[in-house]
Design a protein around this motif. Structure first.
Motif, PDB file in Angstrom:
ATOM      1  N   ILE A   1       3.800  10.285  -9.517  1.00 42.42           N
ATOM      2  CA  ILE A   1       3.095  10.650 -10.751  1.00 42.42           C
ATOM      3  C   ILE A   1       2.588  12.085 -10.657  1.00 42.42           C
ATOM      4  O   ILE A   1       2.745  12.873 -11.601  1.00 42.42           O
ATOM      5  CB  ILE A   1       1.938   9.666 -11.025  1.00 42.42           C
ATOM      6  N   LYS A   2       2.008  12.454  -9.538  1.00 45.23           N
ATOM      7  CA  LYS A   2       1.487  13.823  -9.364  1.00 45.23           C
ATOM      8  C   LYS A   2       2.612  14.852  -9.429  1.00 45.23           C
ATOM      9  O   LYS A   2       2.473  15.903 -10.065  1.00 45.23           O
ATOM     10  CB  LYS A   2       0.739  13.943  -8.039  1.00 45.23           C
ATOM     11  N   ALA A   3       3.740  14.561  -8.777  1.00 49.42           N
ATOM     12  CA  ALA A   3       4.863  15.504  -8.778  1.00 49.42           C
ATOM     13  C   ALA A   3       5.464  15.650 -10.178  1.00 49.42           C
ATOM     14  O   ALA A   3       5.777  16.765 -10.613  1.00 49.42           O
ATOM     15  CB  ALA A   3       5.930  15.046  -7.780  1.00 49.42           C
ATOM     16  N   VAL A   4       5.612  14.536 -10.891  1.00 51.96           N
ATOM     17  CA  VAL A   4       6.162  14.589 -12.249  1.00 51.96           C
ATOM     18  C   VAL A   4       5.205  15.340 -13.172  1.00 51.96           C
ATOM     19  O   VAL A   4       5.630  16.123 -14.021  1.00 51.96           O
ATOM     20  CB  VAL A   4       6.479  13.171 -12.772  1.00 51.96           C
ATOM     21  N   ASP A   5       3.912  15.133 -13.004  1.00 46.83           N
ATOM     22  CA  ASP A   5       2.935  15.859 -13.813  1.00 46.83           C
ATOM     23  C   ASP A   5       3.072  17.370 -13.589  1.00 46.83           C
ATOM     24  O   ASP A   5       3.093  18.141 -14.556  1.00 46.83           O
ATOM     25  CB  ASP A   5       1.521  15.396 -13.464  1.00 46.83           C
TER      26      ASP A   5
ATOM     27  N   GLY B   1       9.482   4.535 -16.731  1.00 47.01           N
ATOM     28  CA  GLY B   1       8.594   4.269 -17.857  1.00 47.01           C
ATOM     29  C   GLY B   1       7.128   4.348 -17.460  1.00 47.01           C
ATOM     30  O   GLY B   1       6.315   4.964 -18.162  1.00 47.01           O
ATOM     31  N   LEU B   2       6.786   3.740 -16.334  1.00 43.64           N
ATOM     32  CA  LEU B   2       5.412   3.760 -15.864  1.00 43.64           C
ATOM     33  C   LEU B   2       4.930   5.185 -15.592  1.00 43.64           C
ATOM     34  O   LEU B   2       3.857   5.584 -16.034  1.00 43.64           O
ATOM     35  CB  LEU B   2       5.289   2.920 -14.582  1.00 43.64           C
ATOM     36  N   VAL B   3       5.732   5.949 -14.893  1.00 45.07           N
ATOM     37  CA  VAL B   3       5.343   7.322 -14.548  1.00 45.07           C
ATOM     38  C   VAL B   3       5.195   8.166 -15.809  1.00 45.07           C
ATOM     39  O   VAL B   3       4.226   8.936 -15.944  1.00 45.07           O
ATOM     40  CB  VAL B   3       6.342   7.945 -13.550  1.00 45.07           C
ATOM     41  N   LYS B   4       6.108   8.033 -16.746  1.00 47.12           N
ATOM     42  CA  LYS B   4       5.999   8.791 -18.004  1.00 47.12           C
ATOM     43  C   LYS B   4       4.719   8.433 -18.741  1.00 47.12           C
ATOM     44  O   LYS B   4       4.021   9.327 -19.259  1.00 47.12           O
ATOM     45  CB  LYS B   4       7.220   8.527 -18.895  1.00 47.12           C
ATOM     46  N   ARG B   5       4.393   7.149 -18.793  1.00 47.62           N
ATOM     47  CA  ARG B   5       3.144   6.736 -19.473  1.00 47.62           C
ATOM     48  C   ARG B   5       1.914   7.267 -18.752  1.00 47.62           C
ATOM     49  O   ARG B   5       0.961   7.746 -19.386  1.00 47.62           O
ATOM     50  CB  ARG B   5       3.072   5.209 -19.570  1.00 47.62           C
ATOM     51  N   GLU B   6       1.908   7.209 -17.437  1.00 44.12           N
ATOM     52  CA  GLU B   6       0.754   7.675 -16.661  1.00 44.12           C
ATOM     53  C   GLU B   6       0.575   9.187 -16.785  1.00 44.12           C
ATOM     54  O   GLU B   6      -0.549   9.684 -16.906  1.00 44.12           O
ATOM     55  CB  GLU B   6       0.902   7.283 -15.186  1.00 44.12           C
ATOM     56  N   VAL B   7       1.682   9.935 -16.780  1.00 46.96           N
ATOM     57  CA  VAL B   7       1.597  11.393 -16.925  1.00 46.96           C
ATOM     58  C   VAL B   7       1.110  11.751 -18.328  1.00 46.96           C
ATOM     59  O   VAL B   7       0.272  12.648 -18.492  1.00 46.96           O
ATOM     60  CB  VAL B   7       2.956  12.054 -16.606  1.00 46.96           C
ATOM     61  N   ALA B   8       1.591  11.035 -19.328  1.00 49.30           N
ATOM     62  CA  ALA B   8       1.165  11.302 -20.702  1.00 49.30           C
ATOM     63  C   ALA B   8      -0.324  10.996 -20.880  1.00 49.30           C
ATOM     64  O   ALA B   8      -1.013  11.647 -21.653  1.00 49.30           O
ATOM     65  CB  ALA B   8       2.000  10.483 -21.683  1.00 49.30           C
ATOM     66  N   ARG B   9      -0.815  10.016 -20.154  1.00 53.88           N
ATOM     67  CA  ARG B   9      -2.212   9.601 -20.239  1.00 53.88           C
ATOM     68  C   ARG B   9      -3.146  10.603 -19.571  1.00 53.88           C
ATOM     69  O   ARG B   9      -4.295  10.721 -19.950  1.00 53.88           O
ATOM     70  CB  ARG B   9      -2.345   8.231 -19.580  1.00 53.88           C
ATOM     71  N   ALA B  10      -2.631  11.321 -18.594  1.00 51.34           N
ATOM     72  CA  ALA B  10      -3.464  12.238 -17.790  1.00 51.34           C
ATOM     73  C   ALA B  10      -3.935  13.444 -18.587  1.00 51.34           C
ATOM     74  O   ALA B  10      -3.358  13.931 -19.466  1.00 51.34           O
ATOM     75  CB  ALA B  10      -2.694  12.711 -16.563  1.00 51.34           C
TER      76      ALA B  10
ATOM     77  N   ALA C   1       0.841  -1.206   0.000  1.00 49.08           N
ATOM     78  CA  ALA C   1       0.000   0.000   0.000  1.00 49.08           C
ATOM     79  C   ALA C   1       0.873   1.252   0.000  1.00 49.08           C
ATOM     80  O   ALA C   1       0.562   2.238  -0.679  1.00 49.08           O
ATOM     81  CB  ALA C   1      -0.947  -0.011   1.196  1.00 49.08           C
ATOM     82  N   GLN C   2       1.982   1.227   0.743  1.00 53.77           N
ATOM     83  CA  GLN C   2       2.913   2.358   0.746  1.00 53.77           C
ATOM     84  C   GLN C   2       3.533   2.554  -0.633  1.00 53.77           C
ATOM     85  O   GLN C   2       3.710   3.693  -1.083  1.00 53.77           O
ATOM     86  CB  GLN C   2       4.024   2.152   1.777  1.00 53.77           C
ATOM     87  N   LEU C   3       3.869   1.452  -1.303  1.00 54.01           N
ATOM     88  CA  LEU C   3       4.432   1.553  -2.658  1.00 54.01           C
ATOM     89  C   LEU C   3       3.449   2.230  -3.610  1.00 54.01           C
ATOM     90  O   LEU C   3       3.831   3.125  -4.369  1.00 54.01           O
ATOM     91  CB  LEU C   3       4.774   0.166  -3.200  1.00 54.01           C
ATOM     92  N   VAL C   4       2.194   1.811  -3.551  1.00 52.84           N
ATOM     93  CA  VAL C   4       1.180   2.406  -4.425  1.00 52.84           C
ATOM     94  C   VAL C   4       1.025   3.895  -4.116  1.00 52.84           C
ATOM     95  O   VAL C   4       0.967   4.725  -5.025  1.00 52.84           O
ATOM     96  CB  VAL C   4      -0.168   1.651  -4.303  1.00 52.84           C
ATOM     97  N   ALA C   5       0.977   4.253  -2.843  1.00 54.34           N
ATOM     98  CA  ALA C   5       0.845   5.663  -2.466  1.00 54.34           C
ATOM     99  C   ALA C   5       2.054   6.466  -2.934  1.00 54.34           C
ATOM    100  O   ALA C   5       1.912   7.595  -3.429  1.00 54.34           O
ATOM    101  CB  ALA C   5       0.676   5.786  -0.945  1.00 54.34           C
ATOM    102  N   THR C   6       3.236   5.897  -2.822  1.00 50.30           N
ATOM    103  CA  THR C   6       4.458   6.586  -3.246  1.00 50.30           C
ATOM    104  C   THR C   6       4.477   6.776  -4.760  1.00 50.30           C
ATOM    105  O   THR C   6       4.828   7.867  -5.248  1.00 50.30           O
ATOM    106  CB  THR C   6       5.704   5.802  -2.781  1.00 50.30           C
ATOM    107  N   ILE C   7       4.093   5.760  -5.517  1.00 53.58           N
ATOM    108  CA  ILE C   7       4.055   5.886  -6.975  1.00 53.58           C
ATOM    109  C   ILE C   7       3.022   6.931  -7.384  1.00 53.58           C
ATOM    110  O   ILE C   7       3.276   7.762  -8.276  1.00 53.58           O
ATOM    111  CB  ILE C   7       3.763   4.527  -7.644  1.00 53.58           C
ATOM    112  N   ASN C   8       1.859   6.926  -6.742  1.00 58.69           N
ATOM    113  CA  ASN C   8       0.843   7.945  -7.046  1.00 58.69           C
ATOM    114  C   ASN C   8       1.368   9.350  -6.752  1.00 58.69           C
ATOM    115  O   ASN C   8       1.148  10.280  -7.534  1.00 58.69           O
ATOM    116  CB  ASN C   8      -0.451   7.671  -6.277  1.00 58.69           C
TER     117      ASN C   8
END
Length: 92
Positions: A31-35, A83-92, A21-28
């Motif tokens: 993603i917000k910070a990179v966006d 890679g995941l963060v870049k894809r998620e930010v591009a999708r947003a 759960a901490q990993l998911v929160a950290t990745i989220n």
């Protein structure tokens, strides 16, 4: 005793679920910070991708990794996360 009744197994599974759960929160949060960073860079006509910064990040994480994650595992993890963060930010 079955696996389900073993208190050590149950305790470790709870610990692992909490860490997941901490990993998911950290990745989220990442993603917000990179966006936010990408939006700022675009607004100011800056390049979004910075290979120098990514190289710095890889070196920084190598220096703070106390293991047991191997250097190869760390490289694989970082590549996946970037890679995941870049894809998620591009999708947003």
């Amino acid at each position: 005793m079955t696996v389900h009744a073993d208190p050590v197994v149950a305790g470790l599974r709870e610990e692992i679920a909490a860490l997941d759960a901490q990993l998911v929160a950290t990745i989220n949060a990442r993603i917000k910070a990179v966006d936010k960073l990408h939006r700022h860079k675009r607004l100011h006509d800056m390049p979004v991708i910075d290979p120098t910064r990514e190289a710095w990040l890889a070196e920084h994480l190598r220096s703070v990794n106390a293991g047991p994650l191997s250097e190869h595992g760390l490289q694989e993890l970082l590549g996946f996360i970037l890679g995941l963060v870049k894809r998620e930010v591009a999708r947003a």
